[in-house]
Design a protein around this motif. Structure first.
Motif, short mmCIF file in Angstrom:
data_model
loop_
_atom_site.label_atom_id
_atom_site.label_comp_id
_atom_site.label_asym_id
_atom_site.label_seq_id
_atom_site.Cartn_x
_atom_site.Cartn_y
_atom_site.Cartn_z
N SER A 9 42.29 38.64 51.01
CA SER A 9 43.20 39.43 50.16
C SER A 9 42.46 40.50 49.39
CB SER A 9 43.96 38.50 49.20
OG SER A 9 44.81 37.62 49.91
N ASN A 10 41.33 40.13 48.81
CA ASN A 10 40.54 41.09 48.05
C ASN A 10 40.09 42.26 48.93
OD1 ASN A 10 38.95 41.99 45.71
ND2 ASN A 10 37.19 41.35 46.91
N PRO A 42 48.15 36.92 45.12
CA PRO A 42 47.65 38.02 44.30
C PRO A 42 48.41 38.08 42.96
CG PRO A 42 47.94 38.75 46.56
CD PRO A 42 48.53 37.37 46.48
N THR A 43 47.74 38.50 41.91
CA THR A 43 48.35 38.56 40.59
C THR A 43 49.44 39.63 40.57
OG1 THR A 43 46.80 40.22 39.78
CG2 THR A 43 46.16 37.88 39.55
N ILE A 48 51.35 45.06 41.99
CA ILE A 48 51.79 46.40 41.57
C ILE A 48 50.86 47.46 42.15
CG2 ILE A 48 52.02 47.95 39.58
CD1 ILE A 48 52.91 45.48 37.95
N GLN A 49 49.57 47.16 42.08
CA GLN A 49 48.56 48.08 42.60
C GLN A 49 48.64 48.19 44.12
OE1 GLN A 49 44.58 46.66 41.89
NE2 GLN A 49 43.67 48.05 43.39
N ALA A 50 48.86 47.06 44.77
CA ALA A 50 48.89 47.01 46.24
C ALA A 50 50.05 46.13 46.68
CB ALA A 50 47.57 46.48 46.77
N SER A 284 29.58 40.57 51.89
CA SER A 284 30.01 41.36 50.74
C SER A 284 31.19 42.21 51.15
CB SER A 284 28.88 42.24 50.22
OG SER A 284 28.75 43.41 51.00
N THR A 285 32.06 42.51 50.19
CA THR A 285 33.25 43.32 50.48
C THR A 285 32.85 44.70 50.97
OG1 THR A 285 34.51 42.12 48.82
CG2 THR A 285 35.38 44.24 49.52
#
Length: 305
Positions: A9-10, A42-43, A48-50, A284-285
């Protein structure tokens, strides 16, 4: 794609900074409202952001089938493409990906009486023994279905006793073509022990965030029980047993962590057999994004977009 807790998700949210993507959730838990902490949803700020399609589309007392997912995800994909964006599917429900790419055979309608009989039997003999019953009848389906996924085990047995044919037999008879070309990526852990520790830490973080209170609110609703589709999932199932007085708090934690690790192993088994997938270590992302963009650039230069 990828096992639970690997950072899918991140990564998907951050990819929106590099590609014109809209996210579609491929997670059987995220469809439910009021199941937030225990599903690692997701929060609100992140949504809202995504924005994610197919998140919070069902009430906790509702059932949600793979067939419903297939219909709704194809609509979501079409809408995103019509808006000149790229659909980015993210989640760990491997069956949903398989059905999306390969289709789903029309299966016999549910038999409520038979279903109640199976649920009662599962309660008497236990989920593990009940799953073994399916393994004798339909080992292919049993290997795909987690022993704790009572709804799907019951459905597989129901299909066999109604039609006389196993679920795996029927689902092999498909006449379906996925109408898009997909680029498939899977995050995989370089070290399985590191993933196991991450799973444990994530569940303990969920407890700190108020997971018990979340399940208590569900527990007090008269239209839900331990066999409800939304509750019969890892973490919620074990917490429900604790609130019912059937296991200790310590056992609830241990059983939840163990079941999540088993789920990750199950997902990895699926992915090892998956075709046409690019495997990316989740070191790592930033490195994952770099690798994805390189692969995407290759496909893009070969005129599929």
């Amino acid at each position: 794609m990828g096992p639970t807790a690997c950072g899918k998700s991140n990564l998907a949210i951050k990819l929106r900074n590099y590609l014109p993507v809209d996210i579609i959730s491929v997670d059987s838990g995220l469809v439910y409202r009021d199941l937030n902490i225990g599903t690692a949803k997701p929060t609100k700020q992140e949504l809202i952001q995504a924005p994610h399609k197919l998140v919070d589309i069902k009430n906790a007392e509702d059932n949600y089938s793979a067939g419903e997912f297939k219909k709704e995800v194809l609509i979501a994909i079409s809408e995103i493409i019509n808006n000149k964006k790229i659909p980015l599917l993210v989640g760990g429900t491997m069956l949903y990906y398989k059905i999306l790419l390969e289709g789903l055979t029309e299966l016999p309608s549910a038999d409520i009486k038979l279903r109640k009989h199976f649920i009662k039997e599962a309660k008497i003999i236990g989920l593990s023994c009940f799953h073994k019953k399916l393994k004798i009848i339909d080992p292919v389906s049993a290997n795909r279905i987690h022993p704790n996924d009572l709804q799907r085990v019951v459905r597989a047995l129901e299909v066999y006793f109604i039609s006389g044919k196993t679920l795996s037999e029927l689902t092999n008879k498909k006449n379906y073509f996925f109408p898009y070309q997909a680029i498939q990526f899977s995050l995989i852990p370089r070290n399985i022990l590191f993933l196991h520790k991450k799973i444990e830490n994530r569940f303990r973080d969920m407890l700190d965030l108020g997971f018990q209170k979340e399940v208590e609110h569900l527990f007090n609703r008269k239209n839900l029980n331990v066999n409800s589709c939304s509750i019969n999932r890892i973490g919620y199932f074990q917490m429900w047993k604790f609130l019912s007085g059937n296991i200790s708090y310590k056992d609830m934690i241990e059983q939840s962590i163990t079941a999540t690790r088993q789920l990750a192993k199950h997902q990895m088994t699926w992915l090892k057999k998956w075709r046409n997938v690019h495997y990316i270590y989740n070191d790592s992302t930033d490195l994952s994004i770099k690798k994805i963009l390189e692969i995407f650039k290759y496909y893009n230069s070969n005129t599929i977009f």
